[in-house]
Design an enzyme around this catalytic site. Sequence first.
Site, PDB file in Angstrom:
ATOM      1  N   LYS A  13       0.867  -1.271  -0.071  1.00  0.00           N
ATOM      2  CA  LYS A  13       0.010   0.194  -0.002  1.00  0.00           C
ATOM      3  C   LYS A  13       0.862   1.230  -0.087  1.00  0.00           C
ATOM      4  O   LYS A  13       0.709   2.161  -0.760  1.00  0.00           O
ATOM      5  CB  LYS A  13      -0.840   0.060   1.113  1.00  0.00           C
ATOM      6  CG  LYS A  13      -2.367  -0.555   1.422  1.00  0.00           C
ATOM      7  CD  LYS A  13      -2.904  -0.225   2.614  1.00  0.00           C
ATOM      8  CE  LYS A  13      -3.642  -1.572   2.742  1.00  0.00           C
ATOM      9  NZ  LYS A  13      -4.779  -1.510   3.951  1.00  0.00           N
TER      10      LYS A  13
ATOM     11  N   LYS B 240       2.152  -4.175  10.969  1.00  0.00           N
ATOM     12  CA  LYS B 240       0.798  -4.200  11.434  1.00  0.00           C
ATOM     13  C   LYS B 240       0.919  -5.035  13.106  1.00  0.00           C
ATOM     14  O   LYS B 240       1.880  -5.621  13.221  1.00  0.00           O
ATOM     15  CB  LYS B 240       0.220  -5.248  10.551  1.00  0.00           C
ATOM     16  CG  LYS B 240      -1.638  -5.269  10.603  1.00  0.00           C
ATOM     17  CD  LYS B 240      -1.893  -3.946  10.101  1.00  0.00           C
ATOM     18  CE  LYS B 240      -3.667  -4.061  10.070  1.00  0.00           C
ATOM     19  NZ  LYS B 240      -4.087  -3.302   9.021  1.00  0.00           N
TER      20      LYS B 240
HETATM   21  N1  LIG Z   1     -10.048   1.347   9.583  1.00  0.00           N
HETATM   22  C1  LIG Z   1      -9.294   1.696   8.858  1.00  0.00           C
HETATM   23  O1  LIG Z   1      -8.657   2.784   8.827  1.00  0.00           O
HETATM   24  C2  LIG Z   1      -9.006   0.743   7.818  1.00  0.00           C
HETATM   25  C3  LIG Z   1      -9.350  -0.644   7.675  1.00  0.00           C
HETATM   26  N2  LIG Z   1      -9.004  -1.579   6.580  1.00  0.00           N
HETATM   27  C4  LIG Z   1      -9.951  -2.736   6.632  1.00  0.00           C
HETATM   28  O2  LIG Z   1     -11.415  -2.677   6.516  1.00  0.00           O
HETATM   29  C5  LIG Z   1     -11.801  -3.629   6.978  1.00  0.00           C
HETATM   30  C6  LIG Z   1     -13.000  -3.093   8.122  1.00  0.00           C
HETATM   31  O3  LIG Z   1     -12.267  -2.489   9.242  1.00  0.00           O
HETATM   32  P1  LIG Z   1     -12.926  -1.361   9.972  1.00  0.00           P
HETATM   33  O4  LIG Z   1     -13.949  -0.964   9.231  1.00  0.00           O
HETATM   34  O5  LIG Z   1     -11.860  -0.590  10.394  1.00  0.00           O
HETATM   35  O6  LIG Z   1     -13.541  -2.339  11.026  1.00  0.00           O
HETATM   36  P2  LIG Z   1     -14.668  -2.363  12.272  1.00  0.00           P
HETATM   37  O7  LIG Z   1     -14.254  -3.173  13.356  1.00  0.00           O
HETATM   38  O8  LIG Z   1     -14.839  -0.896  12.167  1.00  0.00           O
HETATM   39  O9  LIG Z   1     -15.701  -2.777  11.545  1.00  0.00           O
HETATM   40  C7  LIG Z   1     -15.884  -4.295  10.904  1.00  0.00           C
HETATM   41  C8  LIG Z   1     -17.346  -4.530  10.499  1.00  0.00           C
HETATM   42  O10 LIG Z   1     -17.054  -5.830   9.704  1.00  0.00           O
HETATM   43  C9  LIG Z   1     -18.189  -6.659  10.521  1.00  0.00           C
HETATM   44  N3  LIG Z   1     -17.756  -8.062  10.413  1.00  0.00           N
HETATM   45  C10 LIG Z   1     -16.830  -8.705  11.095  1.00  0.00           C
HETATM   46  N4  LIG Z   1     -16.790  -9.821  10.670  1.00  0.00           N
HETATM   47  C11 LIG Z   1     -17.744 -10.116  10.042  1.00  0.00           C
HETATM   48  C12 LIG Z   1     -17.745 -11.259   9.151  1.00  0.00           C
HETATM   49  N5  LIG Z   1     -17.426 -12.459   9.325  1.00  0.00           N
HETATM   50  N6  LIG Z   1     -18.924 -11.121   8.162  1.00  0.00           N
HETATM   51  C13 LIG Z   1     -19.395  -9.871   7.855  1.00  0.00           C
HETATM   52  N7  LIG Z   1     -19.243  -8.602   8.469  1.00  0.00           N
HETATM   53  C14 LIG Z   1     -18.249  -9.031   9.485  1.00  0.00           C
HETATM   54  C15 LIG Z   1     -18.464  -5.959  11.871  1.00  0.00           C
HETATM   55  O11 LIG Z   1     -19.912  -6.509  12.089  1.00  0.00           O
HETATM   56  C16 LIG Z   1     -18.398  -4.580  11.443  1.00  0.00           C
HETATM   57  O12 LIG Z   1     -19.581  -4.154  10.817  1.00  0.00           O
HETATM   58  C17 LIG Z   1     -10.581  -4.514   7.714  1.00  0.00           C
HETATM   59  O13 LIG Z   1     -10.236  -5.566   6.539  1.00  0.00           O
HETATM   60  C18 LIG Z   1      -9.687  -3.472   7.839  1.00  0.00           C
HETATM   61  O14 LIG Z   1      -8.341  -4.122   7.914  1.00  0.00           O
HETATM   62  C19 LIG Z   1      -8.302  -0.950   5.685  1.00  0.00           C
HETATM   63  C20 LIG Z   1      -7.713  -0.065   5.772  1.00  0.00           C
HETATM   64  C21 LIG Z   1      -7.799   1.142   6.722  1.00  0.00           C
HETATM   65  O1  LIG Z   2      -3.528   4.350   9.060  1.00  0.00           O
HETATM   66  C1  LIG Z   2      -2.728   3.368   9.015  1.00  0.00           C
HETATM   67  O2  LIG Z   2      -1.324   3.884   9.363  1.00  0.00           O
HETATM   68  C2  LIG Z   2      -2.902   2.159   8.632  1.00  0.00           C
HETATM   69  C3  LIG Z   2      -4.128   1.507   8.174  1.00  0.00           C
HETATM   70  C4  LIG Z   2      -4.089   0.073   7.964  1.00  0.00           C
HETATM   71  O3  LIG Z   2      -4.047  -0.594   9.085  1.00  0.00           O
HETATM   72  C5  LIG Z   2      -4.481  -0.455   6.828  1.00  0.00           C
HETATM   73  O4  LIG Z   2      -4.433   0.091   5.800  1.00  0.00           O
HETATM   74  O5  LIG Z   2      -4.750  -1.613   6.688  1.00  0.00           O
END
Ligand SMILES: NC(=O)C1=CN([C@@H]2O[C@H](COP(=O)(O)OP(=O)(O)OC[C@H]3O[C@@H](n4cnc5c(N)ncnc54)[C@H](O)[C@@H]3O)[C@@H](O)[C@H]2O)C=CC1
Ligand SMILES: O=C(O)CCC(=O)C(=O)O
Length: 416
Positions: free
Chosen positions: A96, A108
């Site tokens: 990334k 990570k």
């Molecule tokens: N928060 C961030 O800044 C970033 C997040 N990501 C990725 O995005 C994805 C989501 O992250 P966030 O939104 O931050 O997490 P979060 O914890 O805020 O939300 C996760 C969501 O996914 C749902 N979920 C969990 N397990 C599930 C399953 N088995 N089936 C369906 N839904 C399920 C949860 O109920 C929740 O709604 C992850 O893969 C994370 O690594 C990627 C880049 C940055």
């Molecule tokens: O904001 C960051 O430094 C990392 C975000 C992250 O964990 C991801 O892109 O999967």
Amino acid sequence: MNDKKETDVLLATQIVIEQALQRLGYEQDMVELLKEPMRVLTVRIPVRMDDGKTKVFTGYRSQHNDAVGPTKGGVRFHPAVHENEVKALSIWMSIKCGIADLPYGGGKGGVICDPRSMSIRELERLSRGYVRAVSQIVGPTKDIPAPDVMTNSQIMAWMLDEYSRIREFDSPGFITGKPLVLGGSKGRETATARGVVIMIHEALRLKGIDLAKARIVIQGFGNAGSYLAKFMHEAGARVIGISDVSGALYNEEGLDIPYLLDRRDSFGNVTNLFQQTITNEQLLELDCDVLVPAAIENQITEHNAPNIKAKVVVEAANGPTTLEATRILSERGILIVPDVLASSGGVIVSYFEWVQNNQGYYWDEQEIDDKLRLMMIRGFEQVYDIHRTRKVDMRLAAYMAGIRKVAEAARYRGWV
Ligand SMILES: NC(=O)C1=CN([C@@H]2O[C@H](COP(=O)(O)OP(=O)(O)OC[C@H]3O[C@@H](n4cnc5c(N)ncnc54)[C@H](O)[C@@H]3O)[C@@H](O)[C@H]2O)C=CC1
Ligand SMILES: O=C(O)CCC(=O)C(=O)O
């Protein structure tokens, strides 16, 4: 491929890393260097629970490669955290950062725990304990954590406070995704979703589909998924399906997104309030224009890829599509915007946050948005160009774009 091999995220990553480096003309020694993280720390974190007993949690911090600069990437709190998963996640962060041309390598972290069953004070003690345990290898010029699944700005604040106590000076550049009053950046909270919106625009433009007429399906209603639903709704698109860990909601006319946003809890749960739900499996196979997996790994596999009806899959989650599924979707002409590109909005604005912390001067939201847009579009054009000219799928193209910088930096340093 057998099922276990199909869903082994580290193995899948190593396969594509090798293909990418070979296509770029590197020898096997570079593959050896970059197929594994240079450092992985496993820690045991004793936490005094509210009932007075001590529970010991296991955590990890993986640093893929620091040839380009300090490593960077989120910390995940989740019961299914696994060492190989954290390793793969750190490699994806390198890619990334390479695509976005950030001065970082990938890192990570993760802790095996379930924040949904912990009190706020237990979570604070765990967050502080994690920082004490990894404090030797992290820091603003070494490795900079950030939020990921089930961690948020409050957890970043506790981690910052603990780190500042250990180092005996305030050190906002140690961590990103902080609350604004502690040196957080405007736009970081929504950055991952903003980046995905920009990628959806680019992908739909290529497919000749008008966003205002597009039907969107989003798996996951947490930080990434819920803000994305909000922005898509505000842009006039029809969000016909959303989901969380317990199930999914579907309405062909478009869901009432403002209502769902209002009712979701802090872990991104909302479907438990409804009786008429469908499963996550059904959600992924809905007839739609754009499918956005925004939850966890291995959701689109060889089993459901033949049934995916979306014209475009934009991966907000890390690792939602297996390699076999990538092959099937690509052969079916479905455009994939891979995770290492589509989800990079978060780390890009984290980089802006770190830069602002280092210079002590803070930017307004417009400046953040404009810079984010520029970098995301540049990343998309770069990856799409490699996809077209080198005739490789979008995932391999993204890996080639991202790993190139790490390999070049390692070579200049004389490591290989
Ligand atoms: N928060 C961030 O800044 C970033 C997040 N990501 C990725 O995005 C994805 C989501 O992250 P966030 O939104 O931050 O997490 P979060 O914890 O805020 O939300 C996760 C969501 O996914 C749902 N979920 C969990 N397990 C599930 C399953 N088995 N089936 C369906 N839904 C399920 C949860 O109920 C929740 O709604 C992850 O893969 C994370 O690594 C990627 C880049 C940055
Ligand atoms: O904001 C960051 O430094 C990392 C975000 C992250 O964990 C991801 O892109 O999967």
